[in-house]
Structure formats: structure tokens, C-alpha cells
Design a protein around this motif. Sequence first.
Motif, PDB file in Angstrom:
ATOM      1  N   ASN A  48       6.694 -93.927 -38.269  1.00  0.00           N
ATOM      2  CA  ASN A  48       7.501 -95.112 -38.576  1.00  0.00           C
ATOM      3  C   ASN A  48       8.531 -94.828 -39.654  1.00  0.00           C
ATOM      4  O   ASN A  48       9.223 -95.715 -40.106  1.00  0.00           O
ATOM      5  CB  ASN A  48       6.596 -96.262 -39.027  1.00  0.00           C
ATOM      6  CG  ASN A  48       5.660 -96.703 -37.924  1.00  0.00           C
ATOM      7  OD1 ASN A  48       6.042 -96.750 -36.766  1.00  0.00           O
ATOM      8  ND2 ASN A  48       4.421 -97.000 -38.281  1.00  0.00           N
ATOM      9  N   ASP A  49       8.614 -93.580 -40.087  1.00  0.00           N
ATOM     10  CA  ASP A  49       9.518 -93.204 -41.169  1.00  0.00           C
ATOM     11  C   ASP A  49      10.461 -92.118 -40.655  1.00  0.00           C
ATOM     12  O   ASP A  49      10.197 -91.484 -39.636  1.00  0.00           O
ATOM     13  CB  ASP A  49       8.692 -92.674 -42.350  1.00  0.00           C
ATOM     14  CG  ASP A  49       9.428 -92.722 -43.672  1.00  0.00           C
ATOM     15  OD1 ASP A  49      10.631 -93.051 -43.680  1.00  0.00           O
ATOM     16  OD2 ASP A  49       8.813 -92.418 -44.693  1.00  0.00           O
ATOM     17  N   SER A  50      11.536 -91.894 -41.373  1.00  0.00           N
ATOM     18  CA  SER A  50      12.519 -90.895 -40.940  1.00  0.00           C
ATOM     19  C   SER A  50      12.277 -89.538 -41.573  1.00  0.00           C
ATOM     20  O   SER A  50      13.104 -88.666 -41.491  1.00  0.00           O
ATOM     21  CB  SER A  50      13.929 -91.374 -41.300  1.00  0.00           C
ATOM     22  OG  SER A  50      14.080 -91.426 -42.705  1.00  0.00           O
ATOM     23  N   LYS A  51      11.120 -89.348 -42.216  1.00  0.00           N
ATOM     24  CA  LYS A  51      10.877 -88.084 -42.892  1.00  0.00           C
ATOM     25  C   LYS A  51       9.537 -87.493 -42.502  1.00  0.00           C
ATOM     26  O   LYS A  51       8.664 -88.172 -41.970  1.00  0.00           O
ATOM     27  CB  LYS A  51      10.975 -88.243 -44.407  1.00  0.00           C
ATOM     28  CG  LYS A  51       9.916 -89.165 -44.987  1.00  0.00           C
ATOM     29  CD  LYS A  51       8.780 -88.384 -45.560  1.00  0.00           C
ATOM     30  CE  LYS A  51       7.688 -89.289 -46.054  1.00  0.00           C
ATOM     31  NZ  LYS A  51       6.477 -89.148 -45.313  1.00  0.00           N
ATOM     32  N   ALA A  52       9.411 -86.197 -42.745  1.00  0.00           N
ATOM     33  CA  ALA A  52       8.152 -85.476 -42.563  1.00  0.00           C
ATOM     34  C   ALA A  52       8.208 -84.249 -43.461  1.00  0.00           C
ATOM     35  O   ALA A  52       9.273 -83.834 -43.913  1.00  0.00           O
ATOM     36  CB  ALA A  52       7.940 -85.074 -41.113  1.00  0.00           C
ATOM     37  N   VAL A  53       7.042 -83.663 -43.711  1.00  0.00           N
ATOM     38  CA  VAL A  53       6.940 -82.491 -44.574  1.00  0.00           C
ATOM     39  C   VAL A  53       6.287 -81.370 -43.772  1.00  0.00           C
ATOM     40  O   VAL A  53       5.271 -81.588 -43.108  1.00  0.00           O
ATOM     41  CB  VAL A  53       6.092 -82.797 -45.832  1.00  0.00           C
ATOM     42  CG1 VAL A  53       6.006 -81.572 -46.728  1.00  0.00           C
ATOM     43  CG2 VAL A  53       6.677 -83.977 -46.599  1.00  0.00           C
ATOM     44  N   TYR A  54       6.900 -80.180 -43.848  1.00  0.00           N
ATOM     45  CA  TYR A  54       6.392 -79.008 -43.142  1.00  0.00           C
ATOM     46  C   TYR A  54       6.209 -77.870 -44.134  1.00  0.00           C
ATOM     47  O   TYR A  54       6.918 -77.792 -45.135  1.00  0.00           O
ATOM     48  CB  TYR A  54       7.381 -78.556 -42.056  1.00  0.00           C
ATOM     49  CG  TYR A  54       7.677 -79.627 -41.038  1.00  0.00           C
ATOM     50  CD1 TYR A  54       6.938 -79.720 -39.868  1.00  0.00           C
ATOM     51  CD2 TYR A  54       8.693 -80.552 -41.247  1.00  0.00           C
ATOM     52  CE1 TYR A  54       7.210 -80.708 -38.921  1.00  0.00           C
ATOM     53  CE2 TYR A  54       8.968 -81.538 -40.316  1.00  0.00           C
ATOM     54  CZ  TYR A  54       8.228 -81.612 -39.156  1.00  0.00           C
ATOM     55  OH  TYR A  54       8.495 -82.589 -38.232  1.00  0.00           O
ATOM     56  N   LYS A  55       5.264 -76.990 -43.824  1.00  0.00           N
ATOM     57  CA  LYS A  55       5.073 -75.787 -44.634  1.00  0.00           C
ATOM     58  C   LYS A  55       5.380 -74.588 -43.750  1.00  0.00           C
ATOM     59  O   LYS A  55       4.845 -74.459 -42.650  1.00  0.00           O
ATOM     60  CB  LYS A  55       3.634 -75.688 -45.133  1.00  0.00           C
ATOM     61  CG  LYS A  55       3.392 -74.480 -46.034  1.00  0.00           C
ATOM     62  CD  LYS A  55       1.922 -74.274 -46.374  1.00  0.00           C
ATOM     63  CE  LYS A  55       1.416 -75.384 -47.249  1.00  0.00           C
ATOM     64  NZ  LYS A  55       0.022 -75.153 -47.717  1.00  0.00           N
ATOM     65  N   LEU A  56       6.267 -73.732 -44.247  1.00  0.00           N
ATOM     66  CA  LEU A  56       6.605 -72.496 -43.559  1.00  0.00           C
ATOM     67  C   LEU A  56       6.010 -71.340 -44.345  1.00  0.00           C
ATOM     68  O   LEU A  56       6.155 -71.267 -45.559  1.00  0.00           O
ATOM     69  CB  LEU A  56       8.128 -72.327 -43.470  1.00  0.00           C
ATOM     70  CG  LEU A  56       8.860 -73.421 -42.693  1.00  0.00           C
ATOM     71  CD1 LEU A  56      10.331 -73.421 -43.040  1.00  0.00           C
ATOM     72  CD2 LEU A  56       8.660 -73.220 -41.217  1.00  0.00           C
ATOM     73  N   LEU A  57       5.358 -70.431 -43.645  1.00  0.00           N
ATOM     74  CA  LEU A  57       4.731 -69.282 -44.280  1.00  0.00           C
ATOM     75  C   LEU A  57       5.130 -68.038 -43.505  1.00  0.00           C
ATOM     76  O   LEU A  57       4.936 -67.972 -42.289  1.00  0.00           O
ATOM     77  CB  LEU A  57       3.207 -69.443 -44.282  1.00  0.00           C
ATOM     78  CG  LEU A  57       2.392 -68.358 -44.945  1.00  0.00           C
ATOM     79  CD1 LEU A  57       2.675 -68.310 -46.452  1.00  0.00           C
ATOM     80  CD2 LEU A  57       0.906 -68.592 -44.695  1.00  0.00           C
ATOM     81  N   THR A  58       5.711 -67.055 -44.196  1.00  0.00           N
ATOM     82  CA  THR A  58       6.108 -65.812 -43.534  1.00  0.00           C
ATOM     83  C   THR A  58       4.981 -64.793 -43.643  1.00  0.00           C
ATOM     84  O   THR A  58       4.022 -64.974 -44.388  1.00  0.00           O
ATOM     85  CB  THR A  58       7.381 -65.212 -44.166  1.00  0.00           C
ATOM     86  OG1 THR A  58       7.080 -64.801 -45.504  1.00  0.00           O
ATOM     87  CG2 THR A  58       8.521 -66.211 -44.161  1.00  0.00           C
ATOM     88  N   LYS A  59       5.121 -63.693 -42.897  1.00  0.00           N
ATOM     89  CA  LYS A  59       4.122 -62.622 -42.945  1.00  0.00           C
ATOM     90  C   LYS A  59       4.011 -62.012 -44.336  1.00  0.00           C
ATOM     91  O   LYS A  59       2.999 -61.452 -44.697  1.00  0.00           O
ATOM     92  CB  LYS A  59       4.453 -61.530 -41.931  1.00  0.00           C
ATOM     93  CG  LYS A  59       4.062 -61.886 -40.528  1.00  0.00           C
ATOM     94  CD  LYS A  59       4.218 -60.697 -39.625  1.00  0.00           C
ATOM     95  CE  LYS A  59       3.660 -61.019 -38.252  1.00  0.00           C
ATOM     96  NZ  LYS A  59       3.751 -59.876 -37.367  1.00  0.00           N
ATOM     97  N   LYS A  60       5.061 -62.135 -45.126  1.00  0.00           N
ATOM     98  CA  LYS A  60       5.052 -61.595 -46.487  1.00  0.00           C
ATOM     99  C   LYS A  60       4.472 -62.609 -47.473  1.00  0.00           C
ATOM    100  O   LYS A  60       4.634 -62.482 -48.678  1.00  0.00           O
ATOM    101  CB  LYS A  60       6.467 -61.208 -46.915  1.00  0.00           C
ATOM    102  CG  LYS A  60       7.063 -60.093 -46.080  1.00  0.00           C
ATOM    103  CD  LYS A  60       8.481 -59.800 -46.516  1.00  0.00           C
ATOM    104  CE  LYS A  60       9.086 -58.751 -45.615  1.00  0.00           C
ATOM    105  NZ  LYS A  60      10.482 -58.515 -45.927  1.00  0.00           N
ATOM    106  N   ASN A  61       3.829 -63.648 -46.947  1.00  0.00           N
ATOM    107  CA  ASN A  61       3.224 -64.717 -47.749  1.00  0.00           C
ATOM    108  C   ASN A  61       4.229 -65.490 -48.597  1.00  0.00           C
ATOM    109  O   ASN A  61       3.884 -66.046 -49.631  1.00  0.00           O
ATOM    110  CB  ASN A  61       2.083 -64.199 -48.621  1.00  0.00           C
ATOM    111  CG  ASN A  61       0.855 -63.894 -47.798  1.00  0.00           C
ATOM    112  OD1 ASN A  61       0.629 -64.515 -46.761  1.00  0.00           O
ATOM    113  ND2 ASN A  61       0.081 -62.935 -48.238  1.00  0.00           N
ATOM    114  N   SER A  62       5.458 -65.517 -48.164  1.00  0.00           N
ATOM    115  CA  SER A  62       6.463 -66.355 -48.801  1.00  0.00           C
ATOM    116  C   SER A  62       6.310 -67.752 -48.202  1.00  0.00           C
ATOM    117  O   SER A  62       6.243 -67.915 -46.988  1.00  0.00           O
ATOM    118  CB  SER A  62       7.854 -65.786 -48.515  1.00  0.00           C
ATOM    119  OG  SER A  62       8.837 -66.594 -49.086  1.00  0.00           O
TER     120      SER A  62
END
Length: 163
Positions: free
Chosen positions: A34-48
Motif C-alpha cells: 500500500n506504499d510506494s517504497k520498499a527496502v532491499y539488501k544487496l550482497l556481493t560475493k565480496k561481502n559488500s
Amino acid sequence: MAIKEFEFMHGGVITRLLRKDVPMQLTLVETNSNDSKAVYKLLTKKNSELILYIKYRSKPEPRKTEGNTWIFNFTQNNLKELCSYKDDNFMVALICGKEKQLNNSEVCLLDKQQVTSSIDIHSKSSQTITVKLSDRKGFRVYGTMTIGEPIIIPRNKINTIAI
């Protein structure tokens, strides 16, 4: 089941990031349909790790000035969420939609420093970020705390960020 507008808008940002040559894992941290936002987590192989906070506006504000303008409102709840990520590497993606030409929508990507210099994430009242865009120019970003010149964000920043 029909695709919700926020799913469509967020999908463009996520696709751009995942199509980079850097293998990464994507996790949906929080969303509310119902909102225009969301939060995502991106994780690379280098743990960044990168926390990506996405908000969108499906169309520009009706203005008579040159170019297009989108106003993104950050409620007290939005600010609390951003504040909870203040110790992390985070970015805010503002999707500037064009209702009748969705394929011409663009993403204004702000890093943590640009966000915190535009709005007060500790504020007890709502804050806004205004994004202006004219032909052949970068985004002009103004926040509740902006004094003087806007922050200029390249239109291709989402294609050039390193995670």
C-alpha cells in the motif's frame, strides 16, 4: 493476478542492478504493497552490502516550469526506517515515473551523504525531496534542508555505481 504498480516500478531498478557483471544476492527486507517504497539488501560475493531504499512517483507534478518535477514525501515512518540504516551503506533510489511513457521513466540514485544533506532523517516531521529534470541535464535535487544550489545527480548513476 495483476502486477501492482510498485512491483512494476521497483522491478526496473532491481533489473538494472542485477544485470551488472557483479554477481550479487538480493533480499527483500521490508515492503508494504500500500506504499510506494520498499527496502532491499544487496550482497556481493565480496561481502559488500548495500541497503537500497526505493520510492517512486508514477508521474511528475503538474508544473508550468521547464522540465519535469517529482516530489517525494518522507513520512515519520519513512524517516525512522532510514534512520535505522544510518550505520549501514545505503542508497535511496527515487523513481521518476512518466505515466503515459513508462519506458521513459528514470531513476535518481542518492548515496547516504546526499540523502542526509537533503533531509533530516532524525526529524519528527515529514521531509521532502524534490527532483527536477530537464532535457539533456542531470537531476537537480532539493530537499527540506537544501540551502542554495541543488545536488546534481548524473542520469546514468544507476549504471555506474559500484557495489
